[in-house]
Design a protein around this motif. Structure first.
Motif, PDB file in Angstrom:
ATOM      1  N   ASN A   5       0.847  -1.195   0.000  1.00 46.75           N
ATOM      2  CA  ASN A   5       0.000   0.000   0.000  1.00 46.75           C
ATOM      3  C   ASN A   5       0.884   1.247   0.000  1.00 46.75           C
ATOM      4  O   ASN A   5       1.662   1.463   0.940  1.00 46.75           O
ATOM      5  CB  ASN A   5      -0.909  -0.015   1.229  1.00 46.75           C
ATOM      6  CG  ASN A   5      -1.975   1.056   1.160  1.00 46.75           C
ATOM      7  OD1 ASN A   5      -1.860   2.026   0.421  1.00 46.75           O
ATOM      8  ND2 ASN A   5      -3.021   0.857   1.946  1.00 46.75           N
ATOM      9  N   LEU A   7       0.202   4.134   0.738  1.00 50.11           N
ATOM     10  CA  LEU A   7      -0.084   5.017   1.858  1.00 50.11           C
ATOM     11  C   LEU A   7       0.882   4.796   3.023  1.00 50.11           C
ATOM     12  O   LEU A   7       1.057   5.683   3.869  1.00 50.11           O
ATOM     13  CB  LEU A   7      -1.523   4.808   2.350  1.00 50.11           C
ATOM     14  CG  LEU A   7      -2.637   5.287   1.400  1.00 50.11           C
ATOM     15  CD1 LEU A   7      -3.993   4.915   1.974  1.00 50.11           C
ATOM     16  CD2 LEU A   7      -2.544   6.792   1.182  1.00 50.11           C
ATOM     17  N   ILE A   8       1.508   3.607   3.052  1.00 50.78           N
ATOM     18  CA  ILE A   8       2.456   3.323   4.131  1.00 50.78           C
ATOM     19  C   ILE A   8       3.614   4.314   4.096  1.00 50.78           C
ATOM     20  O   ILE A   8       4.156   4.703   5.145  1.00 50.78           O
ATOM     21  CB  ILE A   8       2.973   1.871   4.021  1.00 50.78           C
ATOM     22  CG1 ILE A   8       1.810   0.884   4.242  1.00 50.78           C
ATOM     23  CG2 ILE A   8       4.089   1.599   5.028  1.00 50.78           C
ATOM     24  CD1 ILE A   8       2.186  -0.564   4.071  1.00 50.78           C
ATOM     25  N   ARG A  10       3.466   7.363   3.591  1.00 48.21           N
ATOM     26  CA  ARG A  10       3.093   8.642   4.191  1.00 48.21           C
ATOM     27  C   ARG A  10       3.317   8.661   5.703  1.00 48.21           C
ATOM     28  O   ARG A  10       3.419   9.739   6.296  1.00 48.21           O
ATOM     29  CB  ARG A  10       1.604   8.944   3.931  1.00 48.21           C
ATOM     30  CG  ARG A  10       1.274   9.233   2.484  1.00 48.21           C
ATOM     31  CD  ARG A  10      -0.132   9.820   2.375  1.00 48.21           C
ATOM     32  NE  ARG A  10      -0.196  11.187   2.868  1.00 48.21           N
ATOM     33  CZ  ARG A  10      -0.885  11.568   3.934  1.00 48.21           C
ATOM     34  NH1 ARG A  10      -1.556  10.673   4.647  1.00 48.21           N
ATOM     35  NH2 ARG A  10      -0.916  12.837   4.304  1.00 48.21           N
ATOM     36  N   ILE A  11       3.390   7.467   6.329  1.00 51.40           N
ATOM     37  CA  ILE A  11       3.494   7.421   7.790  1.00 51.40           C
ATOM     38  C   ILE A  11       4.795   8.040   8.289  1.00 51.40           C
ATOM     39  O   ILE A  11       4.766   8.921   9.166  1.00 51.40           O
ATOM     40  CB  ILE A  11       3.332   5.961   8.281  1.00 51.40           C
ATOM     41  CG1 ILE A  11       1.912   5.465   7.964  1.00 51.40           C
ATOM     42  CG2 ILE A  11       3.617   5.862   9.773  1.00 51.40           C
ATOM     43  CD1 ILE A  11       1.669   4.020   8.332  1.00 51.40           C
ATOM     44  N   GLU A  14       4.571  11.789   7.693  1.00 46.87           N
ATOM     45  CA  GLU A  14       3.651  12.455   8.610  1.00 46.87           C
ATOM     46  C   GLU A  14       4.267  12.582   9.993  1.00 46.87           C
ATOM     47  O   GLU A  14       4.135  13.611  10.657  1.00 46.87           O
ATOM     48  CB  GLU A  14       2.340  11.662   8.694  1.00 46.87           C
ATOM     49  CG  GLU A  14       1.301  12.299   9.605  1.00 46.87           C
ATOM     50  CD  GLU A  14       0.043  11.462   9.697  1.00 46.87           C
ATOM     51  OE1 GLU A  14      -0.798  11.762  10.561  1.00 46.87           O
ATOM     52  OE2 GLU A  14      -0.095  10.497   8.905  1.00 46.87           O
ATOM     53  N   TYR A 308      -9.085   4.957  -3.793  1.00 46.33           N
ATOM     54  CA  TYR A 308      -8.835   4.310  -2.509  1.00 46.33           C
ATOM     55  C   TYR A 308     -10.165   4.081  -1.783  1.00 46.33           C
ATOM     56  O   TYR A 308     -11.014   4.971  -1.731  1.00 46.33           O
ATOM     57  CB  TYR A 308      -7.909   5.160  -1.637  1.00 46.33           C
ATOM     58  CG  TYR A 308      -6.453   5.059  -2.030  1.00 46.33           C
ATOM     59  CD1 TYR A 308      -5.613   4.112  -1.434  1.00 46.33           C
ATOM     60  CD2 TYR A 308      -5.932   5.893  -3.020  1.00 46.33           C
ATOM     61  CE1 TYR A 308      -4.280   4.017  -1.810  1.00 46.33           C
ATOM     62  CE2 TYR A 308      -4.600   5.796  -3.395  1.00 46.33           C
ATOM     63  CZ  TYR A 308      -3.781   4.860  -2.786  1.00 46.33           C
ATOM     64  OH  TYR A 308      -2.467   4.757  -3.156  1.00 46.33           O
ATOM     65  N   GLU A 312      -9.336   1.136   3.254  1.00 46.23           N
ATOM     66  CA  GLU A 312      -7.921   1.495   3.177  1.00 46.23           C
ATOM     67  C   GLU A 312      -7.636   2.809   3.895  1.00 46.23           C
ATOM     68  O   GLU A 312      -6.621   2.952   4.593  1.00 46.23           O
ATOM     69  CB  GLU A 312      -7.486   1.597   1.718  1.00 46.23           C
ATOM     70  CG  GLU A 312      -7.426   0.250   1.005  1.00 46.23           C
ATOM     71  CD  GLU A 312      -7.125   0.412  -0.471  1.00 46.23           C
ATOM     72  OE1 GLU A 312      -6.243  -0.311  -0.970  1.00 46.23           O
ATOM     73  OE2 GLU A 312      -7.779   1.264  -1.125  1.00 46.23           O
ATOM     74  N   MET A 313      -8.546   3.773   3.756  1.00 45.73           N
ATOM     75  CA  MET A 313      -8.354   5.056   4.420  1.00 45.73           C
ATOM     76  C   MET A 313      -8.464   4.910   5.947  1.00 45.73           C
ATOM     77  O   MET A 313      -7.698   5.528   6.694  1.00 45.73           O
ATOM     78  CB  MET A 313      -9.388   6.072   3.925  1.00 45.73           C
ATOM     79  CG  MET A 313      -9.313   6.367   2.434  1.00 45.73           C
ATOM     80  SD  MET A 313      -7.683   6.935   1.919  1.00 45.73           S
ATOM     81  CE  MET A 313      -7.521   8.406   2.908  1.00 45.73           C
ATOM     82  N   HIS A 316      -5.324   3.326   7.243  1.00 44.28           N
ATOM     83  CA  HIS A 316      -4.197   4.258   7.206  1.00 44.28           C
ATOM     84  C   HIS A 316      -4.253   5.237   8.374  1.00 44.28           C
ATOM     85  O   HIS A 316      -3.241   5.452   9.068  1.00 44.28           O
ATOM     86  CB  HIS A 316      -4.199   5.031   5.876  1.00 44.28           C
ATOM     87  CG  HIS A 316      -3.214   6.152   5.860  1.00 44.28           C
ATOM     88  ND1 HIS A 316      -1.861   5.946   5.861  1.00 44.28           N
ATOM     89  CD2 HIS A 316      -3.392   7.507   5.841  1.00 44.28           C
ATOM     90  CE1 HIS A 316      -1.234   7.106   5.843  1.00 44.28           C
ATOM     91  NE2 HIS A 316      -2.147   8.081   5.822  1.00 44.28           N
ATOM     92  N   TYR A 317      -5.414   5.817   8.617  1.00 40.94           N
ATOM     93  CA  TYR A 317      -5.516   6.809   9.678  1.00 40.94           C
ATOM     94  C   TYR A 317      -5.566   6.184  11.078  1.00 40.94           C
ATOM     95  O   TYR A 317      -5.380   6.883  12.075  1.00 40.94           O
ATOM     96  CB  TYR A 317      -6.728   7.714   9.442  1.00 40.94           C
ATOM     97  CG  TYR A 317      -6.435   8.785   8.432  1.00 40.94           C
ATOM     98  CD1 TYR A 317      -5.744   9.931   8.792  1.00 40.94           C
ATOM     99  CD2 TYR A 317      -6.802   8.631   7.086  1.00 40.94           C
ATOM    100  CE1 TYR A 317      -5.434  10.906   7.849  1.00 40.94           C
ATOM    101  CE2 TYR A 317      -6.501   9.600   6.146  1.00 40.94           C
ATOM    102  CZ  TYR A 317      -5.817  10.747   6.537  1.00 40.94           C
ATOM    103  OH  TYR A 317      -5.501  11.702   5.606  1.00 40.94           O
ATOM    104  N   SER A 319      -3.418   3.743  11.777  1.00 44.06           N
ATOM    105  CA  SER A 319      -2.057   3.263  12.003  1.00 44.06           C
ATOM    106  C   SER A 319      -1.236   4.205  12.868  1.00 44.06           C
ATOM    107  O   SER A 319      -0.542   3.767  13.795  1.00 44.06           O
ATOM    108  CB  SER A 319      -1.349   3.031  10.659  1.00 44.06           C
ATOM    109  OG  SER A 319      -1.297   4.237   9.917  1.00 44.06           O
TER     110      SER A 319
END
Length: 779
Positions: A5, A7-8, A10-11, A14, A308, A312-313, A316-317, A319
């Motif tokens: 993914n 989006l990983i 972005r962690i 962020e 997405y 999945e969202m 992600h949020y 995590s």
């Protein structure tokens, strides 16, 4: 091959971009989890040390003292019933003074170093080996400023201190089992060699410790065995021409049972603190995740429009909060099992004469400080994120996340532009300021706890001497002397009374104590003379009617007309009473009835009594018939020991609270500024200077913080009074919550001072907001 993914990625970005916010959350979690975990681990480590010490150090099942040394034949006769082993544990009560300070004299109870029962745990040093060496109680040494290598004078002999110990049967330094409170300043226990013991001059106390052949299954059986053994003991001892000076089953010994009972009760206070802080964590996570979603609304809208899914969202949020909480929990537990655990253990050592303890694993600490916050974080974040993700991608792109929209602007007064702008800003951020108020309530609640508990103890200490029925209260061994004659006194102010202790079940009448088991409340039942000069009931009591002390009535919310039931602790007997009045007495949980009714109820002789109230000292009663004398000094001893025991804990809590307060204010003000980034960027484009922008946004926030602080303190104080009452329900005795005016000012001032420091950081945040933010978020 499964694609990772994206989006990983972005962690870490962020985490790097908003590292200040996450560091603050982690610090808050570390402090909360570390302090509470340390308290639980320290408590359970100490209780484990006490329990293991009972076996390793061969704790007695009871003891008795004879008038003269028993012969082998007498000891053999005594051991014929229940008892398996009888040990000599002779002692002498000597005077103790520092070698360099003879003005302050202490009573020291000296034992032989070769004892086979009631042995000692050495916290430092060793047992004495020479006739001029001595080992003394560790807590007493700390309190009076003694250490290994110092010399003390015991009686007429000088000894060098070679060890600091804790006797298994003297976990608290009760000189007498009838003392209201232990006295680690004026009483000591010590160990010397047998040769040194024989050289002392004080009277020998022929004390014998015994152990049962078969361990009793419960307290009722133990009480029955103790009573039967006493009858057997008295029979054979008096037949042998000896006498019994004292008899004390171990389960009634305050010196060995007060400390573990009090330490077990500490879970109540720790639990209340834990529940408060878990509520704070839930609050922080709720506002943090909501703010994150609003801040990244455009990103979420773009990702949703790009294909997405909601799942999945949500993952992600979820995590980042989970990662941050796990980091905080890991570090917090490490500190809880090391630094904070040592703090908790040292606080116990500061209060009691406890043995050496070792680290133990605490399932309670893990569940309450780690598992519950993790589950709470997961559930709250999941609910908030799922609710937000129900919105369409278009609404995220437009930053349209509110379900309710105002269709018409609020009309403002005809003020200057700057004042109207500030007022408009205040109205626009009203939901955020409401959140701020709730956050401040949590902070002030904890402030009230940190300042109010020491103030309450000090207030009780100040008023305690005035709560006594009389300047002198004498409790007798029996109302008859050795010749069978009724004990009397010529003291004109003396008034006879009767007293016994029963138990009040805390769940009576549908009442629930809340958190913890609470146990049963010890109630002193007084039989008082008609027209007593010391206790005024103001009502004419009939059969089955009683008056309650104000402390009893206030603690359990009892009123006239209520029915109460008291029961004996070690007998299957219950007593029912009707409440018809109260006595203004806050010094204890007590019930009052006429002395004749008392004698009839408990089957006593017509002239039986248990002691005297007196305004002056009674000097014409032989000391051997007096069990204890309660004076103002004894009451002050109780309150001074409470202050000494609790003071360190409150200091630790205040330090932790200051850090958590700053962290919470930082998060709340950060949210407010981030929600106004677009507006701040826009007015920068319009040419406003940073100084003007600060005045536009910081003044409304400052006003809101001041108002929130005042509201928060008022609500927090009321909540603390309610919580403190629940806390007291778990404890024996009762005193009301109290805060000094200066403590109230400090509770408010600490928060405002914290806000001042945070405001300096906020100024930097406002200055760093670039002008292009407004352009990037244009609809």
């Amino acid at each position: 091959m499964v694609m990772r993914n994206p989006l990983i990625k972005r962690i870490p970005k962020e985490l790097k971009t908003d590292w200040r916010k996450y560091i603050v959350i982690i610090v808050f979690l570390v402090m909360m989890i570390g302090v509470i975990s340390g308290m639980y681990v320290g408590r359970e480590s100490m209780l484990e040390a006490i329990d293991s010490g009972k076996k390793e150090l061969n704790l007695e099942d009871g003891s008795f003292e004879l008038s003269k040394k028993a012969t082998p034949e007498l000891l053999e006769q005594i051991g014929e019933k229940y008892v398996d082993r009888i040990y000599e544990q002779f002692y002498r009560d000597e005077s103790e003074t520092k070698e360099q300070d003879h003005a302050h004299e202490t009573t020291v109870r000296v034992f032989r170093s070769d004892a086979k029962v009631n042995q000692a745990s050495f916290l430092s040093g060793r047992a004495p080996e020479n006739v001029d060496e001595i080992a003394i109680d560790r807590m007493h040494a700390d309190n009076v400023g003694l250490s290994i290598g110092d010399e003390i004078k015991v009686g007429n002999h000088t000894f060098e201190i070679v060890g600091l110990l804790s006797y298994v049967n003297y976990l608290t330094l009760h000189e007498s089992n009838n003392d209201l409170m232990f006295d680690a300043f004026g009483f000591d226990v010590a160990m010397v060699t047998p040769e040194a013991f024989e050289s002392l001059d004080a009277r020998m106390h022929y004390n014998y410790a015994y152990q049962y052949e078969n361990e009793p299954s419960d307290k009722i059986e133990e009480a029955d065995m103790a009573e039967d053994f006493l009858k057997h003991l008295a029979g054979v001892v008096y037949a042998a021409g000896n006498g019994i000076e004292d008899y004390l089953p171990e389960y009634l010994r305050q010196a060995s049972n007060f400390a573990p009972s009090d330490i077990e009760g500490d879970s109540t206070m720790t639990g209340i603190l834990c529940y408060i802080l878990i509520g704070v964590i839930a609050f922080i996570f709720a506002i943090t995740i909501s703010n994150t979603i609003e801040k990244e609304a455009s990103v979420i809208g773009t990702l949703r429009a790009s294909g997405y899914s909601k799942r999945e969202m949500i993952m992600h949020y979820m995590s980042m909060p989970i990662i941050v909480t796990l980091i905080g929990a890991l570090i917090g537990n490490i500190l809880g099992y090391t630094a904070f655990r040592n703090v908790a253990v040292n606080l116990y050592y500061n209060s009691y004469s406890l043995p050496t303890c070792h680290l133990v694993w605490s399932n309670t600490a893990l569940i309450k400080t780690t598992v519950i916050p993790l589950v709470l974080m997961f559930v709250i974040n999941l609910l908030v994120i799922v609710r937000k993700m129900q919105l369409s991608p278009l609404r995220f792109l437009r930053h349209d996340l509110n379900k309710v929209k105002r269709t018409k602007a609020r009309r403002l007064p005809r003020w200057t532009f700057l004042r109207r702008f500030r007022l408009r800003n205040l109205f626009q951020n009203l939901p955020n300021y409401v959140i701020l108020i709730f956050g401040v309530i949590f902070i002030e609640l904890m402030m009230c706890f940190a300042f109010g508990l020491p103030d309450s103890l000090n207030n009780y200490s100040t008023k305690a001497p005035d709560m006594m029925f009389a300047p002198y209260q004498y409790m007798l061994m029996d109302y008859r002397d050795a010749a069978g004659q009724t004990i009397d006194t010529k003291e004109a102010t003396a008034e006879a009374f009767s007293a016994t202790t029963l138990l009040y079940e805390k769940k009576q009448g549908g009442f629930r104590t809340g958190m913890g088991s609470g146990g049963d409340e010890a109630v002193t039942v007084y039989g008082i003379a008609d027209d007593s000069a010391y206790i005024r009931t103001d009502v004419q009591l009939k059969k089955g009617e009683v008056c309650l002390s104000s402390a009893f009535a206030d603690k359990f919310r009892l009123k006239d007309g209520d029915e109460i039931t008291l029961h004996a602790e070690y007998e299957n007997k219950t007593y029912h009473f009707k409440v018809v009045g109260r006595v203004n007495y806050d010094g204890g949980i007590a019930v009052f009835m006429p002395q004749d009714a008392y004698r009839n109820l408990f089957g006593q002789d017509a002239n039986a009594f248990d002691g005297f109230f007196s305004r002056r000292e009674i000097t014409d009663i032989n000391n051997q018939y007096i069990a204890t004398v309660i004076t103002q000094e004894d009451i002050l001893k109780v309150t001074n020991q409470l202050n000494h025991s609790m003071g360190g804990l409150m200091n630790v809590f205040r330090y932790a609270l200051i850090v958590m307060t700053a962290a919470l204010i930082y998060l709340l003000t950060k949210i407010i500024i981030e929600k106004n980034e677009h507006s701040i960027s826009m007015i920068k484009i319009l040419g406003f200077e940073n100084r003007e922008i600060v005045s536009l946004y910081m003044i409304p926030t400052t006003i809101a913080v001041i108002v929130a602080t005042l509201i928060g303190f008022a609500v927090g104080y009321v909540l603390m009074v309610w919580i403190f009452h629940i806390f007291m329900l778990q404890m024996d005795g009762y005193f009301v919550f109290y805060m000094k005016p200066e403590s109230m000012i400090l509770a408010v001032g600490y928060l405002l001072v914290g806000y001042v420091f945070v405001s300096v950081i906020d100024l930097g945040r406002i200055r760093k907001i670039p002008m292009d933010v407004a352009l990037k978020t244009m609809d």
